[in-house]
Structure formats: structure tokens, C-alpha cells
Motif scaffolding. Structure first.
Motif, short mmCIF file in Angstrom:
data_model
loop_
_atom_site.label_atom_id
_atom_site.label_comp_id
_atom_site.label_asym_id
_atom_site.label_seq_id
_atom_site.Cartn_x
_atom_site.Cartn_y
_atom_site.Cartn_z
N ILE A 287 -2.19 5.70 -12.78
CA ILE A 287 -0.95 6.07 -12.10
C ILE A 287 0.00 6.70 -13.11
O ILE A 287 0.20 6.16 -14.22
CB ILE A 287 -0.30 4.83 -11.45
N VAL A 288 0.56 7.83 -12.76
CA VAL A 288 1.51 8.51 -13.65
C VAL A 288 2.70 7.59 -13.91
O VAL A 288 3.29 7.05 -12.99
CB VAL A 288 1.99 9.84 -13.03
N GLY A 289 3.02 7.40 -15.17
CA GLY A 289 4.12 6.50 -15.54
C GLY A 289 3.69 5.07 -15.75
O GLY A 289 4.43 4.26 -16.33
N GLY A 290 2.49 4.69 -15.25
CA GLY A 290 1.98 3.34 -15.44
C GLY A 290 2.70 2.30 -14.58
O GLY A 290 3.59 2.61 -13.79
N THR A 291 2.29 1.06 -14.77
CA THR A 291 2.85 -0.04 -13.96
C THR A 291 3.51 -1.10 -14.84
O THR A 291 3.62 -2.26 -14.45
CB THR A 291 1.73 -0.69 -13.11
N LYS A 292 3.97 -0.70 -16.02
CA LYS A 292 4.59 -1.68 -16.93
C LYS A 292 5.86 -2.28 -16.33
O LYS A 292 6.27 -3.38 -16.72
CB LYS A 292 4.90 -1.02 -18.27
N LEU A 316 3.38 9.79 5.26
CA LEU A 316 2.23 8.94 4.95
C LEU A 316 2.53 7.56 5.52
O LEU A 316 3.49 6.91 5.12
CB LEU A 316 2.03 8.86 3.43
N GLU A 317 1.73 7.12 6.46
CA GLU A 317 2.01 5.87 7.16
C GLU A 317 0.93 4.84 6.86
O GLU A 317 -0.26 5.16 6.81
CB GLU A 317 2.09 6.10 8.68
N LEU A 318 1.39 3.61 6.66
CA LEU A 318 0.47 2.52 6.34
C LEU A 318 0.86 1.28 7.13
O LEU A 318 2.01 0.82 7.03
CB LEU A 318 0.53 2.22 4.83
N ASP A 319 -0.05 0.76 7.92
CA ASP A 319 0.14 -0.52 8.59
C ASP A 319 -0.54 -1.60 7.74
O ASP A 319 -1.71 -1.46 7.38
CB ASP A 319 -0.47 -0.49 9.99
N PHE A 320 0.19 -2.67 7.47
CA PHE A 320 -0.37 -3.69 6.58
C PHE A 320 0.25 -5.05 6.87
O PHE A 320 1.34 -5.15 7.46
CB PHE A 320 -0.14 -3.30 5.10
N THR A 321 -0.47 -6.06 6.45
CA THR A 321 0.06 -7.42 6.49
C THR A 321 0.73 -7.71 5.16
O THR A 321 0.11 -7.54 4.10
CB THR A 321 -1.07 -8.44 6.71
N MET A 322 1.98 -8.11 5.20
CA MET A 322 2.73 -8.29 3.95
C MET A 322 2.07 -9.36 3.08
O MET A 322 1.90 -10.50 3.52
CB MET A 322 4.17 -8.71 4.25
N PRO A 323 1.69 -9.02 1.84
CA PRO A 323 1.12 -10.04 0.95
C PRO A 323 2.17 -11.10 0.59
O PRO A 323 3.36 -10.80 0.47
CB PRO A 323 0.72 -9.24 -0.29
N GLN A 324 1.72 -12.31 0.41
CA GLN A 324 2.64 -13.38 0.01
C GLN A 324 3.24 -13.07 -1.35
O GLN A 324 2.55 -12.70 -2.29
CB GLN A 324 1.89 -14.71 -0.04
N GLY A 325 4.56 -13.21 -1.46
CA GLY A 325 5.24 -12.97 -2.72
C GLY A 325 5.70 -11.55 -2.92
O GLY A 325 6.32 -11.23 -3.94
N MET A 326 5.47 -10.65 -1.95
CA MET A 326 5.90 -9.26 -2.08
C MET A 326 7.41 -9.15 -1.91
O MET A 326 7.97 -9.72 -0.97
CB MET A 326 5.20 -8.38 -1.03
N ASP A 327 8.08 -8.44 -2.80
CA ASP A 327 9.51 -8.19 -2.63
C ASP A 327 9.89 -6.74 -2.95
O ASP A 327 11.06 -6.42 -3.08
CB ASP A 327 10.33 -9.13 -3.52
N ARG A 328 8.87 -5.86 -3.04
CA ARG A 328 9.14 -4.47 -3.42
C ARG A 328 7.97 -3.59 -2.97
O ARG A 328 6.82 -4.03 -2.98
CB ARG A 328 9.31 -4.41 -4.95
N MET A 329 8.28 -2.35 -2.56
CA MET A 329 7.24 -1.36 -2.27
C MET A 329 7.38 -0.21 -3.27
O MET A 329 8.49 0.14 -3.70
CB MET A 329 7.40 -0.82 -0.85
N ALA A 330 6.23 0.39 -3.63
CA ALA A 330 6.24 1.46 -4.62
C ALA A 330 5.25 2.54 -4.23
O ALA A 330 4.26 2.29 -3.52
CB ALA A 330 5.89 0.91 -6.00
N VAL A 331 5.55 3.77 -4.65
CA VAL A 331 4.66 4.91 -4.46
C VAL A 331 4.46 5.57 -5.82
O VAL A 331 5.44 5.88 -6.52
CB VAL A 331 5.24 5.93 -3.45
N GLY A 332 3.20 5.75 -6.18
CA GLY A 332 2.89 6.36 -7.48
C GLY A 332 1.98 7.56 -7.34
O GLY A 332 1.10 7.59 -6.46
N LEU A 333 2.19 8.56 -8.18
CA LEU A 333 1.35 9.75 -8.22
C LEU A 333 0.16 9.47 -9.13
O LEU A 333 0.33 9.00 -10.26
CB LEU A 333 2.16 10.93 -8.76
N LEU A 334 -1.05 9.76 -8.66
CA LEU A 334 -2.23 9.57 -9.49
C LEU A 334 -2.39 10.75 -10.44
O LEU A 334 -2.06 11.91 -10.12
CB LEU A 334 -3.48 9.43 -8.62
N LYS A 335 -2.89 10.46 -11.63
CA LYS A 335 -3.07 11.50 -12.64
C LYS A 335 -4.12 12.51 -12.19
O LYS A 335 -5.16 12.14 -11.62
CB LYS A 335 -3.49 10.88 -13.97
#
Length: 805
Positions: A287-292, A316-335
Motif C-alpha cells: 500500500i502506498v504510504g504503508g500502514t505504520k 466503490l461500494e462495499l457491504d460488510f459486517t463490522m469487525p469487532q474493535g473497528m473504529d476507523r475506515m481507510a482507503v489506500g492506493l496499491l503500488k
């Protein structure tokens, strides 16, 4: 004098029986008329008769052996005072030694015969309504609504030191009105009739994180591998607080620009510090920028961005079940692949919609039923389950029929099914079968002892340990008739459950009288550091310490003296303790540096000396046993005698002034108390209280350690009436800790009173003896105390009317 006081203590702790047994043939019954009642008439009634009643002791009404057995606490105190040589007073005619010996033998003989011949008697418990704490906890566990539903209820009265005593838990018209209002409010929170639409949380691209002054103020937010600055590489992300679990849709509006032919790919990530089942760190390497920037993440989906200009931007649409402990969503560009031209992702906004099902979790739980059944059968299934849990026993067919009729009437009036269920469940919450801990009895007039049924035992056990209703496991065992056979393992399980915090909040706080701390107001000019935050820290320390005793199954003797406690920085500063090894300013140079205590969070601290440790030297206890402007050795000594040893001194004579009102008393507090004790009316009781209280005089009125008072060194040394001397609180704690049977007996009496919801009577004496014996045989473990109470005759059994006199 010393020997007499020791004998008195042994008498109060149960050794009087052994003494009587060893003194001779127990079958030789003394002449009570000659040896006991004549002695009382001659030597006692002039001060302790119907008219006088000094020290609130009146002996004129005791006419036979049964009355003495019923008044055993009074007569044990009489034996204590006579054996100690304190009664009759020195200024009164003294009886012959042989008469006193015969009198003591006669009283002890009454106790001995009572214990030898006593028929097991569980007593009777007045039907109890749920007190405010029990109501809140039960609503939490029954409905799933965790808020202070009883906030507007009138305060519960206190009897025998506790607010769960059946005899004082009355039901007023005002309280009944509050029950009705609370039931309506609870069910409106738990079941939503008109389900709202799912909310959408929208965030524009320029406001996404990473933020900074260099982020362009424009509609489309670009990220690429061109610049290493986080604001321009991404991943872009935003925080969502307090999201309920469920199904969500995430949407990002975007397009990409590139001079190459390779597809532009992006990933959507769920992020959270405590994310359940996160991906390995190396999954974010592409992922561009990494996940640090993220402690943990989970890639939810990978997308290909086909749009190449803003007019053709795609969602871009995504239906999902919220994972336990999630408090943030992110979008990253792949290299992009090596050698490929630069790819740039342009993001207009994030949009998170959900949860898709806006019904609260409580509604899904309460209205769970078989979907294939007709509505009427679903109604019965739901109400049978709810009523059975609310009544703490299987609901009868007739009870469920009436609730179903209420629901049907609501449906007929135009209510939706959810509204009808809401209405029927309100009826359950105002039923006496919910509000009262009813132990239905098919033989209310029978005087003989008989066992509670398994569901009644489950309720007694859960309200004793958790101050709440039984859980599913207790219900399951009760339904199978197996709870009695599994009582000990269930007690151990319940003590390790987090709900056992109720034993502190509801039993220990009342036993230790810590409720007074919330209203206690030390003088602000004298104690500038005292504030509400420190007040709450004091209570938190005591709570965590008591729970450690409970959940680690330590000895109850550790309550008196222990080598650990729990502190944060604020309370640590108050105590002069710097880190979790107990380092103080005085010992700092000689100890390796350790991280300082956390500012707010409490951590376990291993105490480096015996200055602190145990309840007696905790700021919470020391503060509530002080006056607003100064310490009170009398209050502290009395507290130890009453709450720890169970040997309270008699009340002071009504004509003796408070110390603060005696202006003629001069000098330090110890010197003024010595002058106060010159009054013969005061000396007897103060000789018991004051040495104990002065042992803690190094701790000021808010529990902070000091070395001087009025510029004079404090002397915490003293001598108890039994001759044991100590040089300060550490040695006194060891002396008190050595009186383990006396402390164990007192704690057993307090906890049995709390567990039964009634005051103890003369016929409970054998039960206390058995509990203390079991406690001693198991190294005074806390679990053993609770187990012995749960297995005791009065806890597991019942009877009807009082037996014939």
C-alpha cells in the motif's frame, strides 16, 4: 485485668462454650434462680433495670432460660464486663467471688445447653422487594438496558447495616409510580416500534486524515507515490466513534489518473486499536504510504478504479459486517508495478451507512422467536421466555396466558406486534413477581424446616454474590435439579465473574461504612489537596483491593494487613509513593528508577514497607473515621471495634460533652483525650477505643502521612486493655490480624446478614459457629466464607410460622 479482658474476647469469639465444657460436668444444671437471677437482682438491676438502663442495657425483662438465649448478645456482653472486673463498678458493693463464679457458670451453662440442644432453625425472611441496586442490575441482565433506571426511586432504608433487609424495604405509592414510569422508559429503549432509517456518515476528501495545513482545499483529494509526505501518499482514513455492531455499507467516490495501461487498484481497510483478528503487518507492504499509522488493520476488499476523469467518477461500494474493535475506515492506493508510470487516486468523499438493521440489540434479543411460527405462537414463545427470566422461575401457563391476552388487546387496538410486546413486557416489569423476590410456599403455616426449591436457591445465590438475577447457567442447573449438588463450584465460578464487583459495591461499602465518603467534606483551608477526584481515587483503591481478595481467593486476613494495593499518580502522591514497587521520596536514591504511576489508570503496587497495606490504613477508611477539621481517635477506634472485631463499646452516657465542646481541655489531641478520660464515666469505653485510634494518628484527617502535630512528634504507641502493646499501626494491624477467629466471626455475621436479608437471631448461633469452623479449616480463604454461607441451614432452607414458644 489483662487476663479478664482476654477471657472476655474469647467469650465473644465463641470460646465461652469450650470454657464451660472444660469447667466441669455440663449435665450439672446450675440453679438459675439462685445463681443467676438472684445475682442480677442484687448486683445489676439498680443500674440496668427498667428505669435506669445505663449503657442501654436493661436486664429486668429476662425471667427464664429461653429469654436469655434470645438475648444472647446482651448476655455475652454482661459476661464480658463481669469477667473483666468492670461490673459491678468499683464504687458499688462488690459480690463475693464465689457468687460471681457461680453466676458466670450459670450464664455459660445456658449458652452451652442452647448450643447442644438447638434444633436447626433457618428463620424467616420477610418478602423482599428489589432494592435500587438490585433493580438496576436485574434490568441490565434481563433486558440489556444498562443505565440507572432507579435513579428517581426513593432511597432504600437501612436495617442491620444494609439496604437489602426485607423488614425495611417498604413499597410506597411514590415508588409504585416510579416503577410504572421506569418500566415504560425501559421498554421504549429496549424495543423500537418505528425503526428509523440507517444513518449515513459523510466526510469530504479534504477533511480526511492525514490532516495538515498542506492539504489542498479542493473537492478532490489526490494521493500517489510521487510525494513521501503522508498527506499526499495516504492511506486516507477517518474515525467513527461508538458504532453499534451490524451490517454496513461503505462507499468512496473516486477516479484515477495515469499515463499507463495497467489498472489502478485500491484497497478498503477496517482499522482499530483493538481490532479482532487483524491482518499480518506484511499485508500492508504493497500500500502506498504503508500502514505504520495503524496499530492493526484488516483489508476488507480490493477494487479496480476504471474512471479516469472527475465527470465519470465511480462509487466503490462495499457491504460488510463490522469487525469487532473497528473504529476507523481507510482507503489506500496499491503500488504500481516497477517501471509503470505514476498513478494518482482522487477521492471526493467517504460515506458509511449503517447499521442496516436499526433495531437495537436488546430488541433482537428480546423478540427472538421461530420465524416460521404463526404470530400468536411467536407471542407466546417470547413472553414465556421473558416472564420466566423476570420471575426467576418457569412462568406458569396461566401467567403466560394473561400476558398474551394483554398483547392481543394491544394488537386489536391497532398496535404493531413490537408495540404489543413492549406493552406486555411493561406489565411484567411492574408485577410483584418481578419487583419482589418471592419465595412461593405451599405450606406457609408449617413451622418445620424444609429446603428451598432450586430456583429459589439460584435467586438467593445470585442476589447474594451479584446483586442481580441468576444467569443462564444457574437457570439451567435449577431446571435440571442439579444446583444444590453443584453449589460449591458455582460459588467459585460466580466469584471469578466480573459481576462479583457487587460484593464490594453493595456489601463491602456498607460494611465498611464508606458510603459516607461521598458526603464527607474535609475543611478546604486545612486540606487543600482534597477534591472530588481524590475522593473517587480513595474509593477506587478500596474497590480494586477488595476485588483482588475476592477474585484471587486470598485470605480474609489480608483485608487487615497486606503487602500490596492499587494506586494512580494522584493517590500515589497523596501517599508519597512514586512507582509500582512502593518507592517513596525517602527511598528513591536507594532503588532503581521505575516508570512513575499512571496519571489516571490504577496499577497494582507492591508496598515496600508496612506503613500502608490493608483496609485500616487506606485513605477511604481514615477519612470517613475523621472529623472535617481533625482526626478522631475515638471514631477510628470505635470503627475497628465495631466493623472489624465485632465488639462495639457501649454508647456514651448522655451527659458527657463532645471533646470539641470542652474548651477547658488543652494541649495535643492525645493530651486532651487524656484529660477527657479523667471523667470516670468516659474512662471505661475510651480505654478500649483510644489506644486503637491513636495508633493511626500519623495519618491525618484525609489519610495523608505526617510526623508531627502542633510541632510535636506524634506518638502512635499504645497498650490494649488485654496488655498487648504496640509501637504504631503496623504492629497493631498484626495484633488485630492475630485475632483471626474474632474477625472471621464478625465478617461471617455481617455477610450472613447481608446474604439472608434479615438480622441474625439467637438460633443462628450454631450456623455462625459452623461457618467460622469451616473458614478456619481452609486458611480463612474468602471463597470458603461465601461457600459456607451458601451451604448454611438458613441460606438453603426455610420455614413457615414461628415455632411455638
Amino acid at each position: 485485668m489483662r487476663l479478664g479482658f482476654l477471657i472476655a474476647l474469647l467469650s465473644l469469639s465463641g470460646f465461652s462454650i469450650a470454657t464451660a465444657q472444660e469447667s466441669g460436668n455440663s449435665s450439672a444444671k446450675p440453679d438459675l434462680t439462685k445463681d443467676l437471677f438472684a445475682y442480677v437482682n442484687k448486683n445489676c438491676l439498680h443500674c440496668h433495670g427498667e428505669k435506669e438502663g445505663k449503657a442501654d442495657v436493661r436486664l429486668h425483662s429476662y425471667k427464664d432460660e429461653l429469654s436469655i438465649v434470645k438475648g444472647r448478645k446482651v448476655w455475652e456482653h454482661v459476661v464480658d464486663m463481669v469477667e473483666a472486673g468492670e461490673m459491678p463498678p468499683k464504687d458499688k458493693p462488690q459480690p463475693m467471688a464465689s457468687d460471681t463464679t457461680a453466676f458466670l457458670a450459670a450464664v455459660k451453662g445456658v449458652f452451652l445447653r442452647a448450643d447442644q440442644n438447638a434444633k436447626p432453625d433457618p428463620g424467616r425472611v420477610t418478602v423482599r422487594r428489589l432494592n435500587r441496586t438490585e433493580y438496576n442490575n436485574t434490568i441490565r441482565d434481563l433486558v440489556g438496558v444498562d443505565f440507572n433506571a432507579a435513579e428517581d426511586f426513593p432511597s432504600d432504608d437501612v436495617g442491620h447495616g444494609f439496604d437489602n433487609i426485607g423488614d425495611v424495604l417498604t413499597l410506597s405509592p411514590v415508588l409504585m409510580e416510579r416503577y410504572l414510569a421506569a418500566a415504560e422508559g425501559i421498554m421504549k429503549r429496549a424495543i423500537v416500534v418505528e425503526v428509523p432509517k440507517s444513518p449515513t456518515r459523510w466526510q469530504g476528501g479534504q477533511y480526511l486524515e492525514p490532516a495538515g495545513g498542506n492539504v489542498p482545499k479542493q473537492k478532490w483529494r489526490p494521493i500517489s507515490a510521487k510525494d513521501e509526505t503522508a498527506q499526499f501518499t495516504g492511506p486516507l482514513h477517518t474515525q467513527y466513534q461508538n458504532l453499534p455492531p451490524g451490517e454496513y455499507q461503505f462507499r468512496v467516490r473516486t477516479y484515477a489518473t495515469t499515463e499507463g495501461k495497467e489498472p489502478v487498484k485500491v484497497v478498503v481497510l477496517a482499522v482499530g486499536k483493538e481490532l479482532a483478528e487483524p491482518d499480518p503487518v506484511d499485508r500492508g507492504a504493497n500500500i502506498v504510504g504503508g500502514t505504520k499509522a495503524f496499530r492493526s488493520f484488516k483489508i476488507l476488499k480490493e477494487f479496480t478504479v476504471d474512471a479516469r476523469e472527475d465527470k465519470k467518477a465511480q462509487n466503490l461500494e462495499l457491504d460488510f459486517t463490522m469487525p469487532q474493535g473497528m473504529d476507523r475506515m481507510a482507503v489506500g492506493l496499491l503500488k504500481a508495478a516497477d517501471g509503470e508510470p505514476l498513478q494518482t487516486l482522487h477521492v471526493e468523499n467517504f460515506a458509511l451507512t449503517g447499521p442496516k438493521d436499526m433495531r437495537p440489540a436488546t430488541q433482537l434479543k428480546l423478540l427472538r422467536c421461530s420465524p416460521e411460527k404463526p404470530q400468536a405462537e411467536q407471542t407466546r414463545e417470547v413472553l414465556l421466555r421473558f416472564a420466566s427470566r423476570a420471575y426467576r422461575r418457569p412462568a406458569t401457563t396461566a401467567e403466560v396466558d394473561r400476558l398474551c391476552q394483554l398483547a392481543e388487546a394491544a394488537l386489536a387496538s391497532g398496535e404493531k406486534w413490537e408495540g404489543a410486546m413492549q406493552f406486555a413486557m411493561q406489565a411484567v416489569l411492574v408485577s410483584p413477581k418481578f419487583l419482589f423476590r418471592l419465595e412461593l410456599d405451599d405450606r406457609p403455616q408449617a413451622a418445620e424446616s424444609r429446603a428451598l426449591d432450586e430456583f429459589q436457591l439460584a435467586s438467593r445465590l445470585s442476589y447474594f454474590i451479584w446483586s442481580s438475577m441468576p444467569d443462564d447457567e444457574l437457570f439451567r442447573l435449577a431446571l435440571k435439579g442439579q444446583l444444590s449438588a453443584n453449589l460449591e463450584p458455582q460459588v467459585r465460578r460466580m466469584l471469578k465473574d466480573p459481576r462479583s464487583v457487587a460484593l464490594y459495591k453493595n456489601f463491602a461499602v456498607q460494611w465498611l461504612q464508606l458510603g459516607r465518603l461521598q458526603m464527607h467534606s474535609p475543611d478546604k483551608t486545612l486540606f487543600k489537596d482534597f477534591n472530588d477526584s481524590l475522593r473517587q481515587d480513595m474509593l477506587r483503591e478500596t474497590e480494586l483491593f477488595f476485588l483482588a481478595i475476592v477474585q484471587e481467593d486470598r485470605s480474609i486476613l489480608d483485608l487487615i494487613n497486606a503487602d500490596f494495593t492499587y494506586l494512580n499518580e494522584r493517590l500515589g502522591n497523596h501517599y508519597g509513593i512514586l512507582d509500582d514497587t512502593g518507592t517513596t521520596w525517602a527511598t528513591k536514591k536507594n532503588r532503581p528508577n521505575r516508570p512513575k504511576l499512571p496519571r489516571e489508570e490504577f496499577v497494582r503496587v507492591q508496598l515496600a514497607d508496612d506503613q500502608r497495606g490493608g483496609l485500616l490504613t487506606m485513605a477511604s477508611v481514615l477519612t470517613v473515621t475523621s472529623n472535617p477539621t481533625r482526626t478522631s481517635p475515638v471514631k477510628r477506634g470505635r470503627w475497628v471495634l465495631e466493623q472489624i472485631l465485632g465488639t462495639p463499646p457501649p454508647p456514651p452516657p448522655p451527659d458527657v460533652p463532645e471533646l470539641k465542646e470542652s474548651a477547658e481541655l488543652k494541649g495535643t489531641l492525645r493530651e486532651r483525650m487524656a484529660q477527657h478520660m479523667a471523667n470516670p464515666a468516659c474512662a471505661n469505653c475510651h480505654a478500649k477505643m483510644d489506644p486503637i485510634g491513636f495508633a493511626f494518628e500519623n495519618f491525618d484527617a484525609v489519610g495523608k502521612y505526617r510526623w508531627e502535630e502542633e510541632k510535636q512528634k506524634i506518638d502512635p504507641a499504645g497498650t490494649l486493655p488485654d496488655g498487648q502493646s504496640f509501637a504504631g499501626p503496623a504492629e497493631l494491624k498484626k495484633i488485630i490480624q492475630s485475632k483471626k477467629e474474632l474477625f472471621g466471626r464478625n465478617l461471617a455475621e455481617k455477610m450472613l446478614t447481608y446474604g439472608l436479608g434479615r438480622g441474625l437471631e439467637y438460633y443462628d448461633r450454631p450456623t455462625i459457629q459452623k461457618i467460622v469452623g469451616g473458614l478456619a479449616a481452609d486458611d480463612y480463604k474468602f471463597s470458603r466464607l461465601v461457600i459456607e454461607i451458601a451451604k448454611s441451614e438458613p441460606f438453603r432452607n426455610r420455614r413457615g410460622k414461628d415455632p411455638a414458644k
